[in-house]
Design a protein around this motif. Structure first.
Motif, PDB file in Angstrom:
ATOM      1  N   VAL A 155      66.239 -27.428 -38.097  1.00  0.00           N
ATOM      2  CA  VAL A 155      65.102 -27.370 -39.022  1.00  0.00           C
ATOM      3  C   VAL A 155      65.583 -27.391 -40.469  1.00  0.00           C
ATOM      4  O   VAL A 155      65.072 -28.152 -41.301  1.00  0.00           O
ATOM      5  N   VAL A 156      66.579 -26.554 -40.802  1.00  0.00           N
ATOM      6  CA  VAL A 156      67.048 -26.518 -42.195  1.00  0.00           C
ATOM      7  C   VAL A 156      67.813 -27.802 -42.540  1.00  0.00           C
ATOM      8  O   VAL A 156      67.837 -28.209 -43.715  1.00  0.00           O
ATOM      9  N   ARG A 157      68.404 -28.437 -41.549  1.00  0.00           N
ATOM     10  CA  ARG A 157      69.021 -29.743 -41.810  1.00  0.00           C
ATOM     11  C   ARG A 157      67.939 -30.747 -42.184  1.00  0.00           C
ATOM     12  O   ARG A 157      68.133 -31.583 -43.087  1.00  0.00           O
ATOM     13  N   GLU A 167      72.126 -23.585 -42.961  1.00  0.00           N
ATOM     14  CA  GLU A 167      72.628 -24.430 -41.867  1.00  0.00           C
ATOM     15  C   GLU A 167      74.018 -23.973 -41.422  1.00  0.00           C
ATOM     16  O   GLU A 167      74.292 -23.863 -40.217  1.00  0.00           O
ATOM     17  N   GLU A 168      74.887 -23.686 -42.384  1.00  0.00           N
ATOM     18  CA  GLU A 168      76.238 -23.216 -42.056  1.00  0.00           C
ATOM     19  C   GLU A 168      76.192 -21.890 -41.300  1.00  0.00           C
ATOM     20  O   GLU A 168      76.922 -21.691 -40.320  1.00  0.00           O
ATOM     21  N   THR A 169      75.314 -20.996 -41.743  1.00  0.00           N
ATOM     22  CA  THR A 169      75.217 -19.680 -41.096  1.00  0.00           C
ATOM     23  C   THR A 169      74.657 -19.795 -39.688  1.00  0.00           C
ATOM     24  O   THR A 169      75.168 -19.172 -38.743  1.00  0.00           O
ATOM     25  N   TYR A 170      73.591 -20.589 -39.520  1.00  0.00           N
ATOM     26  CA  TYR A 170      73.017 -20.786 -38.188  1.00  0.00           C
ATOM     27  C   TYR A 170      74.062 -21.377 -37.230  1.00  0.00           C
ATOM     28  O   TYR A 170      74.171 -20.952 -36.073  1.00  0.00           O
ATOM     29  N   ARG A 171      74.827 -22.360 -37.715  1.00  0.00           N
ATOM     30  CA  ARG A 171      75.836 -22.987 -36.862  1.00  0.00           C
ATOM     31  C   ARG A 171      76.908 -21.978 -36.456  1.00  0.00           C
ATOM     32  O   ARG A 171      77.317 -21.932 -35.290  1.00  0.00           O
ATOM     33  N   ASN A 172      77.349 -21.179 -37.411  1.00  0.00           N
ATOM     34  CA  ASN A 172      78.367 -20.172 -37.127  1.00  0.00           C
ATOM     35  C   ASN A 172      77.882 -19.168 -36.088  1.00  0.00           C
ATOM     36  O   ASN A 172      78.585 -18.856 -35.112  1.00  0.00           O
TER      37      ASN A 172
END
Length: 309
Positions: free
Chosen positions: A182-184, A154-159
């Motif tokens: 999705v991962v959230r 989630e952190e990587t997708y957001r970044n």
């Protein structure tokens, strides 16, 4: 031969601090221009500011598979079409680097810095490494370990999404936003109302990124309700429209088309009044009208979101 072996050992030795090497950029550029693949190079924390790894005149970029570039300084690096599959770019500094057409599949991109980087036509994974590992662990019955990977994903997708939005690459940013949501969802309790609701939002609209899902759902509901109206029957001018085994095939087909027409009118809440429900068709029509009004509003929101980026 001995010199070549010694050179290879230098690049593959994880115990050597490459930051102490004099001109590492020139050495790496020279090694790349030799044309030999560079698998497993250990470049943790390496100072590679402005390194040029562009294969000028070649049909494909240089190959730097499975490299360890953890916290490497790659600011202003020229990495056009560089094949970095399987490499660790965790917390690497790629500010203002040229990653145009680079292959970043299977890379660990957690905490990577991409401010001002050129990200056009980068080859990304559909699912990032952390998400795939999390799913594998969840399937093996290890939810605690899976949760950590989902949080990292989630952190990587957001970044990545934020950097792509700043670069004006909204289509790819939208795909990463969808994966972020999705991962959230995968971090929520498996059998919870929140997770079910999140799944339904994904199914119907792709978290606002897939207007086509809304259209397909609408067509599916209209078709299903039209078939149900045909089975339970509706009225037109005092006459019943619906399945009648005593009629011929053509007459039943015409009634089915009329029921589909009534379903469209009900879904869109037009309510012309030429056909009316009775009996079991009444609660069905009320349900379809409610869902239809909600779905049309959802489509407007999703469509406007996509078009105004």
């Amino acid at each position: 031969m001995a010199a070549m072996h010694q050179e290879e050992s230098f690049w593959l030795d994880a115990t050597l601090d490459k930051r102490e090497y004099g001109d590492l950029c020139a050495a790496l550029e020279l090694r790349a221009r030799s044309g030999r693949p560079m698998p497993g190079f250990q470049l943790k924390g390496a100072e590679l500011n402005g390194v040029n790894l562009v294969n000028h005149g070649g049909h494909h970029g240089y190959i730097l598979h499975q490299a360890d570039l953890y916290r490497a300084n790659l600011q202003n690096a020229h990495l056009f079409a560089l094949d970095l599959r399987g490499s660790s770019l965790m917390k690497a500094d790629l500010r203002h680097a040229n990653l145009h057409c680079a292959d970043l599949r299977d890379c660990n991109l957690l905490g990577v810095r991409l401010d001002g980087a050129r990200l056009d036509n980068v080859i990304w994974d559909r699912q990032l490494l952390q998400e795939r590992k999390g799913r594998e662990l969840a399937q093996r019955g290890n939810p605690a370990a899976a949760l950590q990977y989902f949080q990292e994903a989630e952190e990587t997708y957001r970044n990545l999404r934020l950097h792509l939005e700043r670069a004006g690459l909204f289509e790819q940013a939208g795909l990463f936003f969808h994966r972020e949501m999705v991962v959230r969802r995968l971090q929520l309790p498996r059998y919870s109302a929140q997770r079910l609701l999140s799944w339904l939002v994904d199914l119907f609209s792709g978290y606002g990124e897939k207007p086509l899902n809304v259209v397909l759902f609408s067509l599916g509901l209209i078709g299903l309700c039209g078939l149900l109206y045909f089975l339970v029957g509706v009225e037109q001018g005092g006459q019943r429209l619906g399945l009648d085994l005593g009629q011929g095939l053509l007459a039943n087909l015409m009634d089915l088309l009329d029921c589909l027409y009534f379903s469209v009118v009900t879904f869109t809440t037009l309510g012309y009044g030429d056909i009316s429900p009775h009996g079991l068709a009444r609660p069905l029509a009320a349900f379809e009208a409610f869902v239809g009004s909600f779905t049309m509003a959802l489509f407007v929101v999703v469509f406007v979101k996509k078009m105004t980026r």
